[in-house]
Scaffold this motif. Structure first.
Motif, PDB file in Angstrom:
ATOM      1  N   ARG A 131       0.532  -1.495  -0.442  1.00  0.00           N
ATOM      2  CA  ARG A 131       0.079   0.152   0.103  1.00  0.00           C
ATOM      3  C   ARG A 131       1.118   1.544  -0.036  1.00  0.00           C
ATOM      4  NH1 ARG A 131      -1.871   3.395   3.537  1.00  0.00           N
ATOM      5  NH2 ARG A 131      -0.355   1.696   5.321  1.00  0.00           N
ATOM      6  N   LEU A 132       1.955   1.414   0.997  1.00  0.00           N
ATOM      7  CA  LEU A 132       2.457   2.549   1.617  1.00  0.00           C
ATOM      8  C   LEU A 132       3.828   2.418  -0.213  1.00  0.00           C
ATOM      9  CD1 LEU A 132       4.105   1.833   4.390  1.00  0.00           C
ATOM     10  CD2 LEU A 132       2.693   3.896   3.681  1.00  0.00           C
ATOM     11  N   SER A 133       4.013   1.696  -0.780  1.00  0.00           N
ATOM     12  CA  SER A 133       5.490   1.664  -2.096  1.00  0.00           C
ATOM     13  C   SER A 133       4.065   1.835  -3.255  1.00  0.00           C
ATOM     14  CB  SER A 133       5.926   0.143  -2.391  1.00  0.00           C
ATOM     15  OG  SER A 133       5.380  -0.806  -2.299  1.00  0.00           O
ATOM     16  N   GLY A 134       3.153   1.109  -3.715  1.00  0.00           N
ATOM     17  CA  GLY A 134       2.152   1.225  -4.509  1.00  0.00           C
ATOM     18  C   GLY A 134       2.629   0.345  -5.727  1.00  0.00           C
ATOM     19  N   LEU A 135       3.858  -0.675  -4.983  1.00  0.00           N
ATOM     20  CA  LEU A 135       4.396  -2.365  -5.397  1.00  0.00           C
ATOM     21  C   LEU A 135       2.962  -3.312  -5.865  1.00  0.00           C
ATOM     22  CD1 LEU A 135       8.057  -1.964  -4.765  1.00  0.00           C
ATOM     23  CD2 LEU A 135       6.413  -0.683  -7.272  1.00  0.00           C
ATOM     24  N   PRO A 136       2.955  -4.162  -6.622  1.00  0.00           N
ATOM     25  CA  PRO A 136       2.110  -5.456  -6.028  1.00  0.00           C
ATOM     26  C   PRO A 136       2.927  -6.496  -5.649  1.00  0.00           C
ATOM     27  CG  PRO A 136       3.054  -4.957  -8.381  1.00  0.00           C
ATOM     28  CD  PRO A 136       3.151  -4.394  -8.306  1.00  0.00           C
ATOM     29  N   VAL A 175      -2.783  -3.232  -3.768  1.00  0.00           N
ATOM     30  CA  VAL A 175      -3.489  -2.449  -3.397  1.00  0.00           C
ATOM     31  C   VAL A 175      -3.699  -1.346  -3.150  1.00  0.00           C
ATOM     32  CG1 VAL A 175      -3.492  -2.493  -0.858  1.00  0.00           C
ATOM     33  CG2 VAL A 175      -2.050  -5.031  -1.896  1.00  0.00           C
ATOM     34  N   PRO A 176      -4.589  -0.739  -3.211  1.00  0.00           N
ATOM     35  CA  PRO A 176      -4.971   0.140  -3.014  1.00  0.00           C
ATOM     36  C   PRO A 176      -4.606   0.908  -1.372  1.00  0.00           C
ATOM     37  CG  PRO A 176      -7.401  -1.066  -2.293  1.00  0.00           C
ATOM     38  CD  PRO A 176      -6.191  -1.834  -2.403  1.00  0.00           C
ATOM     39  N   LYS A 177      -5.007   1.954  -1.920  1.00  0.00           N
ATOM     40  CA  LYS A 177      -3.881   3.347  -0.771  1.00  0.00           C
ATOM     41  C   LYS A 177      -4.438   2.974   0.443  1.00  0.00           C
ATOM     42  CE  LYS A 177      -0.946   5.319  -2.676  1.00  0.00           C
ATOM     43  NZ  LYS A 177       0.458   5.033  -2.266  1.00  0.00           N
ATOM     44  N   SER A 180     -10.775  -0.545   3.665  1.00  0.00           N
ATOM     45  CA  SER A 180     -10.852  -1.043   5.156  1.00  0.00           C
ATOM     46  C   SER A 180     -11.150  -2.333   5.431  1.00  0.00           C
ATOM     47  CB  SER A 180     -13.036  -1.671   4.499  1.00  0.00           C
ATOM     48  OG  SER A 180     -12.864  -2.427   3.477  1.00  0.00           O
ATOM     49  N   GLU A 181     -11.706  -2.753   6.889  1.00  0.00           N
ATOM     50  CA  GLU A 181     -11.086  -3.543   7.724  1.00  0.00           C
ATOM     51  C   GLU A 181     -11.472  -5.129   6.836  1.00  0.00           C
ATOM     52  OE1 GLU A 181     -12.089  -5.517  12.395  1.00  0.00           O
ATOM     53  OE2 GLU A 181     -12.229  -3.463  11.654  1.00  0.00           O
ATOM     54  N   ASN A 182     -12.698  -4.905   6.283  1.00  0.00           N
ATOM     55  CA  ASN A 182     -13.252  -6.376   5.448  1.00  0.00           C
ATOM     56  C   ASN A 182     -12.143  -6.589   4.515  1.00  0.00           C
ATOM     57  OD1 ASN A 182     -15.585  -6.550   7.443  1.00  0.00           O
ATOM     58  ND2 ASN A 182     -17.049  -5.584   6.027  1.00  0.00           N
ATOM     59  N   GLU A 183     -11.971  -5.462   3.595  1.00  0.00           N
ATOM     60  CA  GLU A 183     -10.878  -5.345   3.066  1.00  0.00           C
ATOM     61  C   GLU A 183      -9.636  -6.280   3.242  1.00  0.00           C
ATOM     62  OE1 GLU A 183     -12.284  -2.500  -1.006  1.00  0.00           O
ATOM     63  OE2 GLU A 183     -10.866  -1.478   1.378  1.00  0.00           O
ATOM     64  N   MET A 184      -9.276  -5.886   4.097  1.00  0.00           N
ATOM     65  CA  MET A 184      -7.475  -6.222   4.422  1.00  0.00           C
ATOM     66  C   MET A 184      -7.612  -7.877   4.591  1.00  0.00           C
ATOM     67  SD  MET A 184      -4.756  -6.048   5.862  1.00  0.00           S
ATOM     68  CE  MET A 184      -4.339  -4.122   6.470  1.00  0.00           C
ATOM     69  N   SER A 185      -8.475  -7.862   5.708  1.00  0.00           N
ATOM     70  CA  SER A 185      -9.388  -9.475   5.854  1.00  0.00           C
ATOM     71  C   SER A 185      -9.547 -10.244   4.581  1.00  0.00           C
ATOM     72  CB  SER A 185     -10.581  -9.187   6.731  1.00  0.00           C
ATOM     73  OG  SER A 185     -10.861 -10.679   7.094  1.00  0.00           O
ATOM     74  N   PHE A 186     -10.131  -9.844   3.589  1.00  0.00           N
ATOM     75  CA  PHE A 186     -10.412 -10.732   2.736  1.00  0.00           C
ATOM     76  C   PHE A 186      -9.112 -10.516   0.971  1.00  0.00           C
ATOM     77  CE2 PHE A 186     -11.072 -10.471  -2.050  1.00  0.00           C
ATOM     78  CZ  PHE A 186     -11.778 -12.214  -2.398  1.00  0.00           C
ATOM     79  N   LEU A 187      -8.148  -9.427   1.820  1.00  0.00           N
ATOM     80  CA  LEU A 187      -6.671  -9.629   0.691  1.00  0.00           C
ATOM     81  C   LEU A 187      -5.968 -10.678   1.592  1.00  0.00           C
ATOM     82  CD1 LEU A 187      -5.684  -8.819  -1.495  1.00  0.00           C
ATOM     83  CD2 LEU A 187      -4.670  -6.698  -0.319  1.00  0.00           C
ATOM     84  N   LYS A 188      -6.179 -10.282   2.635  1.00  0.00           N
ATOM     85  CA  LYS A 188      -4.979 -11.835   3.403  1.00  0.00           C
ATOM     86  C   LYS A 188      -5.472 -13.133   3.071  1.00  0.00           C
ATOM     87  CE  LYS A 188      -4.034 -10.738   8.282  1.00  0.00           C
ATOM     88  NZ  LYS A 188      -4.795 -10.598   9.665  1.00  0.00           N
ATOM     89  N   LYS A 189      -6.848 -12.937   3.182  1.00  0.00           N
ATOM     90  CA  LYS A 189      -7.005 -14.926   3.394  1.00  0.00           C
ATOM     91  C   LYS A 189      -7.102 -15.018   1.486  1.00  0.00           C
ATOM     92  CE  LYS A 189     -11.300 -15.107   6.299  1.00  0.00           C
ATOM     93  NZ  LYS A 189     -12.329 -14.388   6.515  1.00  0.00           N
ATOM     94  N   GLU A 190      -6.621 -14.146   0.978  1.00  0.00           N
ATOM     95  CA  GLU A 190      -7.083 -14.566   0.052  1.00  0.00           C
ATOM     96  C   GLU A 190      -5.115 -14.780  -0.950  1.00  0.00           C
ATOM     97  OE1 GLU A 190      -8.676 -14.694  -4.053  1.00  0.00           O
ATOM     98  OE2 GLU A 190      -9.501 -15.195  -1.726  1.00  0.00           O
ATOM     99  N   LEU A 191      -4.256 -13.413  -0.005  1.00  0.00           N
ATOM    100  CA  LEU A 191      -2.510 -13.684  -0.196  1.00  0.00           C
ATOM    101  C   LEU A 191      -2.223 -15.177   0.190  1.00  0.00           C
ATOM    102  CD1 LEU A 191      -1.844 -10.273   0.407  1.00  0.00           C
ATOM    103  CD2 LEU A 191      -1.434 -11.973  -1.793  1.00  0.00           C
ATOM    104  N   SER A 192      -2.957 -15.658   1.114  1.00  0.00           N
ATOM    105  CA  SER A 192      -2.519 -16.832   1.854  1.00  0.00           C
ATOM    106  C   SER A 192      -2.862 -17.956   1.766  1.00  0.00           C
ATOM    107  CB  SER A 192      -3.412 -16.693   3.916  1.00  0.00           C
ATOM    108  OG  SER A 192      -3.061 -18.003   4.535  1.00  0.00           O
ATOM    109  N   ALA A 193      -4.175 -17.890   0.681  1.00  0.00           N
ATOM    110  CA  ALA A 193      -4.260 -19.087  -0.323  1.00  0.00           C
ATOM    111  C   ALA A 193      -4.192 -19.594  -1.023  1.00  0.00           C
ATOM    112  CB  ALA A 193      -5.841 -18.808  -0.827  1.00  0.00           C
ATOM    113  N   ALA A 194      -3.580 -18.717  -1.845  1.00  0.00           N
ATOM    114  CA  ALA A 194      -2.049 -18.213  -3.058  1.00  0.00           C
ATOM    115  C   ALA A 194      -1.188 -19.146  -2.518  1.00  0.00           C
ATOM    116  CB  ALA A 194      -1.723 -16.257  -3.859  1.00  0.00           C
ATOM    117  N   LEU A 195      -0.251 -18.634  -1.876  1.00  0.00           N
ATOM    118  CA  LEU A 195       0.811 -19.345  -1.026  1.00  0.00           C
ATOM    119  C   LEU A 195       0.554 -20.698  -0.596  1.00  0.00           C
ATOM    120  CD1 LEU A 195       2.238 -16.445   1.266  1.00  0.00           C
ATOM    121  CD2 LEU A 195       2.981 -17.543  -0.216  1.00  0.00           C
ATOM    122  N   SER A 196      -0.748 -20.990   0.642  1.00  0.00           N
ATOM    123  CA  SER A 196      -0.969 -22.208   0.337  1.00  0.00           C
ATOM    124  C   SER A 196      -1.140 -23.374  -0.923  1.00  0.00           C
ATOM    125  CB  SER A 196      -1.447 -22.559   1.772  1.00  0.00           C
ATOM    126  OG  SER A 196      -1.182 -21.838   2.567  1.00  0.00           O
TER     127      SER A 196
END
Length: 198
Positions: A131-136, A175-177, A180-196
């Protein structure tokens, strides 16, 4: 000694690359944030150099003794450490990594469940870095056909020589700048699933 061990061991393995989003085959010109579980650290410097020989990378490492050891290994692969963690000088490490990415085109490497775990728990630091860097963020993982698992908190993985290593790369997560709390939770789940997935 450690670097020679990693190179020697890695050279015995057979590799199978899964890159459906063509991140390895046609990488973007802009820097990326590579994210992988802590117990997959061993082969990552070798794999980065194998598949991205001309790119530059800075890795966030802890200021612990393990982190200092990892920093020396990274240097042998011509990769740069940024020392810090979520609990000790993490902000300075974030700043150093972002500056290296923006000013000199360095990719960034982060373990979202490190340096202390829990294992496979995706912490928010990687998302804030994006979010801070603007990098994917690019999730990366590998599956070892035969391995030893150490009795550490992360069950650190060491491949058995001459076994197969299946590598999984992508997709890109932007990641947008603001989140929301819900968006953060969803993104964590998606990233975790991609790594697992392997």
């Amino acid at each position: 000694m450690a670097t020679a061990f990693i190179r020697g061991l890695a050279c015995t393995l057979s590799y199978e690359l899964h890159d459906p989003w063509k991140i390895v085959h046609s990488p973007p010109a802009t820097p990326l944030i590579f994210s992988f579980w802590h117990n997959r650290i061993l082969l990552m410097p070798y794999l980065y150099r194998k598949y991205f020989p001309k790119r530059k990378l800075i890795a966030l490492v802890s200021r612990s003794n393990d982190g200092k050891f990892l920093s020396r290994v990274l240097g042998q692969f011509n990769l740069i450490p940024a020392e810090g963690s979520s609990s000790k000088k993490g902000a300075s490490a974030f700043k150093a990594a972002i500056q290296a990415a923006k000013k000199e085109g360095y990719d960034i490497a982060v373990t979202p469940d490190g340096p202390r775990g829990p294992r496979y728990f995706f912490q928010e630091g990687v998302i804030h870095l994006s979010r801070l860097s603007g990098l994917p963020i690019v999730p990366v993982s590998y599956q070892l056909e035969s391995k030893i698992e150490l009795k550490s908190w992360d069950k650190f993985q060491i491949p058995i020589p001459f076994s197969r290593c299946r590598i999984f790369v992508g997709p890109l997560f932007s990641v947008p700048k603001s989140l929301s709390e819900n968006e953060m939770s969803f993104l964590k789940k998606e990233l975790s699933a991609a790594l697992s997935r392997c």
